[in-house]
Design a protein around this motif. Sequence first.
Motif, PDB file in Angstrom:
ATOM      1  N   PHE A 118       0.840  -1.195   0.000  1.00  0.00           N
ATOM      2  CA  PHE A 118       0.000   0.000   0.000  1.00  0.00           C
ATOM      3  C   PHE A 118       0.878   1.250   0.000  1.00  0.00           C
ATOM      4  O   PHE A 118       2.007   1.235   0.490  1.00  0.00           O
ATOM      5  CB  PHE A 118      -0.899   0.032   1.243  1.00  0.00           C
ATOM      6  CG  PHE A 118      -1.957  -1.038   1.261  1.00  0.00           C
ATOM      7  CD1 PHE A 118      -3.214  -0.808   0.731  1.00  0.00           C
ATOM      8  CD2 PHE A 118      -1.683  -2.285   1.805  1.00  0.00           C
ATOM      9  CE1 PHE A 118      -4.184  -1.792   0.736  1.00  0.00           C
ATOM     10  CE2 PHE A 118      -2.640  -3.281   1.818  1.00  0.00           C
ATOM     11  CZ  PHE A 118      -3.894  -3.039   1.289  1.00  0.00           C
ATOM     12  N   LYS A 119       0.315   2.323  -0.538  1.00  0.00           N
ATOM     13  CA  LYS A 119       1.036   3.603  -0.544  1.00  0.00           C
ATOM     14  C   LYS A 119       0.043   4.736  -0.735  1.00  0.00           C
ATOM     15  O   LYS A 119      -0.848   4.656  -1.588  1.00  0.00           O
ATOM     16  CB  LYS A 119       2.065   3.631  -1.677  1.00  0.00           C
ATOM     17  CG  LYS A 119       2.993   4.829  -1.659  1.00  0.00           C
ATOM     18  CD  LYS A 119       4.141   4.613  -0.695  1.00  0.00           C
ATOM     19  CE  LYS A 119       5.191   5.716  -0.827  1.00  0.00           C
ATOM     20  NZ  LYS A 119       6.307   5.506   0.102  1.00  0.00           N
ATOM     21  N   PHE A 120       0.173   5.779   0.067  1.00  0.00           N
ATOM     22  CA  PHE A 120      -0.614   6.993  -0.137  1.00  0.00           C
ATOM     23  C   PHE A 120       0.180   7.940  -1.025  1.00  0.00           C
ATOM     24  O   PHE A 120       1.402   8.083  -0.857  1.00  0.00           O
ATOM     25  CB  PHE A 120      -0.909   7.676   1.204  1.00  0.00           C
ATOM     26  CG  PHE A 120      -1.992   7.003   2.000  1.00  0.00           C
ATOM     27  CD1 PHE A 120      -3.318   7.388   1.867  1.00  0.00           C
ATOM     28  CD2 PHE A 120      -1.682   5.969   2.873  1.00  0.00           C
ATOM     29  CE1 PHE A 120      -4.318   6.772   2.595  1.00  0.00           C
ATOM     30  CE2 PHE A 120      -2.670   5.339   3.621  1.00  0.00           C
ATOM     31  CZ  PHE A 120      -3.994   5.739   3.480  1.00  0.00           C
ATOM     32  N   GLY A 121      -0.486   8.568  -1.951  1.00  0.00           N
ATOM     33  CA  GLY A 121       0.201   9.519  -2.813  1.00  0.00           C
ATOM     34  C   GLY A 121      -0.766  10.286  -3.688  1.00  0.00           C
ATOM     35  O   GLY A 121      -1.820   9.772  -4.072  1.00  0.00           O
ATOM     36  N   HIS A 122      -0.411  11.532  -3.977  1.00  0.00           N
ATOM     37  CA  HIS A 122      -1.199  12.348  -4.911  1.00  0.00           C
ATOM     38  C   HIS A 122      -0.249  13.335  -5.596  1.00  0.00           C
ATOM     39  O   HIS A 122       0.338  14.195  -4.953  1.00  0.00           O
ATOM     40  CB  HIS A 122      -2.305  13.107  -4.181  1.00  0.00           C
ATOM     41  CG  HIS A 122      -3.199  13.866  -5.117  1.00  0.00           C
ATOM     42  ND1 HIS A 122      -4.046  13.241  -5.996  1.00  0.00           N
ATOM     43  CD2 HIS A 122      -3.362  15.203  -5.299  1.00  0.00           C
ATOM     44  CE1 HIS A 122      -4.705  14.166  -6.683  1.00  0.00           C
ATOM     45  NE2 HIS A 122      -4.307  15.365  -6.275  1.00  0.00           N
ATOM     46  N   PRO A 123      -0.044  13.196  -6.874  1.00  0.00           N
ATOM     47  CA  PRO A 123      -0.643  12.184  -7.772  1.00  0.00           C
ATOM     48  C   PRO A 123      -0.119  10.774  -7.450  1.00  0.00           C
ATOM     49  O   PRO A 123       0.568  10.595  -6.450  1.00  0.00           O
ATOM     50  CB  PRO A 123      -0.178  12.650  -9.153  1.00  0.00           C
ATOM     51  CG  PRO A 123       1.100  13.395  -8.872  1.00  0.00           C
ATOM     52  CD  PRO A 123       0.919  14.071  -7.545  1.00  0.00           C
ATOM     53  N   THR A 124      -0.438   9.842  -8.320  1.00  0.00           N
ATOM     54  CA  THR A 124      -0.042   8.446  -8.099  1.00  0.00           C
ATOM     55  C   THR A 124       1.461   8.354  -7.823  1.00  0.00           C
ATOM     56  O   THR A 124       2.272   8.921  -8.561  1.00  0.00           O
ATOM     57  CB  THR A 124      -0.385   7.591  -9.338  1.00  0.00           C
ATOM     58  OG1 THR A 124      -1.777   7.735  -9.617  1.00  0.00           O
ATOM     59  CG2 THR A 124      -0.064   6.122  -9.092  1.00  0.00           C
ATOM     60  N   PRO A 125       1.855   7.647  -6.750  1.00  0.00           N
ATOM     61  CA  PRO A 125       3.289   7.548  -6.412  1.00  0.00           C
ATOM     62  C   PRO A 125       4.059   6.743  -7.446  1.00  0.00           C
ATOM     63  O   PRO A 125       3.467   5.935  -8.178  1.00  0.00           O
ATOM     64  CB  PRO A 125       3.280   6.829  -5.054  1.00  0.00           C
ATOM     65  CG  PRO A 125       1.960   6.126  -4.989  1.00  0.00           C
ATOM     66  CD  PRO A 125       0.998   6.931  -5.795  1.00  0.00           C
ATOM     67  N   PRO A 126       5.372   6.932  -7.522  1.00  0.00           N
ATOM     68  CA  PRO A 126       6.194   6.146  -8.453  1.00  0.00           C
ATOM     69  C   PRO A 126       6.044   4.654  -8.141  1.00  0.00           C
ATOM     70  O   PRO A 126       5.958   4.265  -6.984  1.00  0.00           O
ATOM     71  CB  PRO A 126       7.623   6.626  -8.169  1.00  0.00           C
ATOM     72  CG  PRO A 126       7.470   7.938  -7.474  1.00  0.00           C
ATOM     73  CD  PRO A 126       6.178   7.889  -6.741  1.00  0.00           C
TER      74      PRO A 126
END
Length: 512
Positions: free
Chosen positions: A145-153
């Motif tokens: 899982f990973k939170f990111g904005h925009p989509t993480p690398p």
Amino acid sequence: MLVGGPSGRPAFRSLLLVVVMSSCSATSLAEERKQLVMREKMMQIGGRLVLKKEEELANEKLMALKKAEMKQAMKTQQFPPSMHFFQAKNLIEKSEVFNILKKMPKGAALHVHDFGILSMDWLVSNVTYRPHCHFCLTRNGVLMFKFGHPTPPTPPECLEWILLEKYRQKLQNVTEFDSSLLRNFTLMTKDPEVTYANQDIVWSKFEAIFFTISGLVHYAPVFRDYIFQGLEEFYQDNVFYLELRAMLFPVYELNGTVHSQEWAVRTYTEVACMFRKKHPGFIGIKLIYSDRRFQNVSVITKSVQRAMMLQTKFPRMVAGFDLVGREDTGHCLYYYKEALMIPALQGFKLPYFFHAGETDWQGTSIDRNLLDALILNSTRVGHGFALTKHPAVWIDSWKKDIPIEVCPISNQVLKLVSDLRDHPAAVLMATGYPMVISSDDPAVFGAKGLSYDFYEAFMGIGGMAADLRALKQLAMNSIKYSVLLDIEKKAAMKIWEEKWNDFVADLARRPS
């Protein structure tokens, strides 16, 4: 010939002598037996405590319930401590003894890991529903899982990140999907003996869980909330102080910014302070900085130095250092001797809290971790499962008053012992060896707080001999063997005594 005749007098006298001697022998045997029972009672943990009148009454109520449960278990052959926890959990929750233990002020949890303290339901129902949460399946079939904005690398092990919010919108059965997430976050299974046929399998899943949830719990907003909610869960279980093994992995923000370990320690301090203000009687937390025992010596050297730096910078929060992870496949303490001797050689006091003896393999280099934990003056020993196989270490550790942190459910789930009546701590409890009860990673095992582990210790490991005295001693030990300063221990003991007296009063008033 009649015994009453002249020639029968010697026979009569002999018979009378036999009767008198048998009577004396029976009396003396009963007395000797009574004294032996009393000696054993005095030796066991809590055996020398003198209960007040109200505590005696409470003890009678508690032991009546315990005896009834034991009697029923002997009849049905369904005794929770003799069963795997995953199969016994429902039975435990129906136990009147367990419901009393939930109300008992248990003091402190001294052996718990940072991200194994909060029920995994919260991660599923709260964290995975937050905006900008992505997931992927690695090439090995493990969730990330990973939170990111925009989509993480996208990392090398991932095929692609999928936004969880959009993914759920396309599902017909979101409940089943969430249940599948929960299955990935815990070891819980209906048939544990089949699912986890050996230690390699259960440890592989155990370690995969922490890999899976890491991207969730190391997201800064979740990190803060997780600490608070984890403390809440223990507080509701009548635990008012925790010492967390923490590896202080990088915590990240939505934009990818990564925080330092110092930031993490400060955040722990801030959250604990905020929690204390909202919860009367809560003492706080301390961190035992940890690294994994499969690292090479140079890495652990840096970790020991980092522990020294963190303790210097945060003396009221960072308590010391430990090596964590599976003992059987990791390096032994002796392998790291140069690194672990650095503080002493520099005249720096860095307390150690080594996991040691969490193994069934007697006489191996791993098993000898107990020897090195003693020589390195470990403040406490995590698990100490193999201690009874090392009489010299046992004696010397006792002289030094080095307690073991017993985690019954962890030891059973990770396949060190199947029937908790056979746990080595049964011998240690019977002889009064210093110990505390803790829960290791309760969330991964489907437990909460300390009550489940206290139940297993009280009913299974302590057996019928353990009564309110044992429970009282174990709770007091958790304060005594904490790293709180003496003045803090006195304050904590005062808070605990007030809670204990209320608990005893309620138990004593309980209808028979």
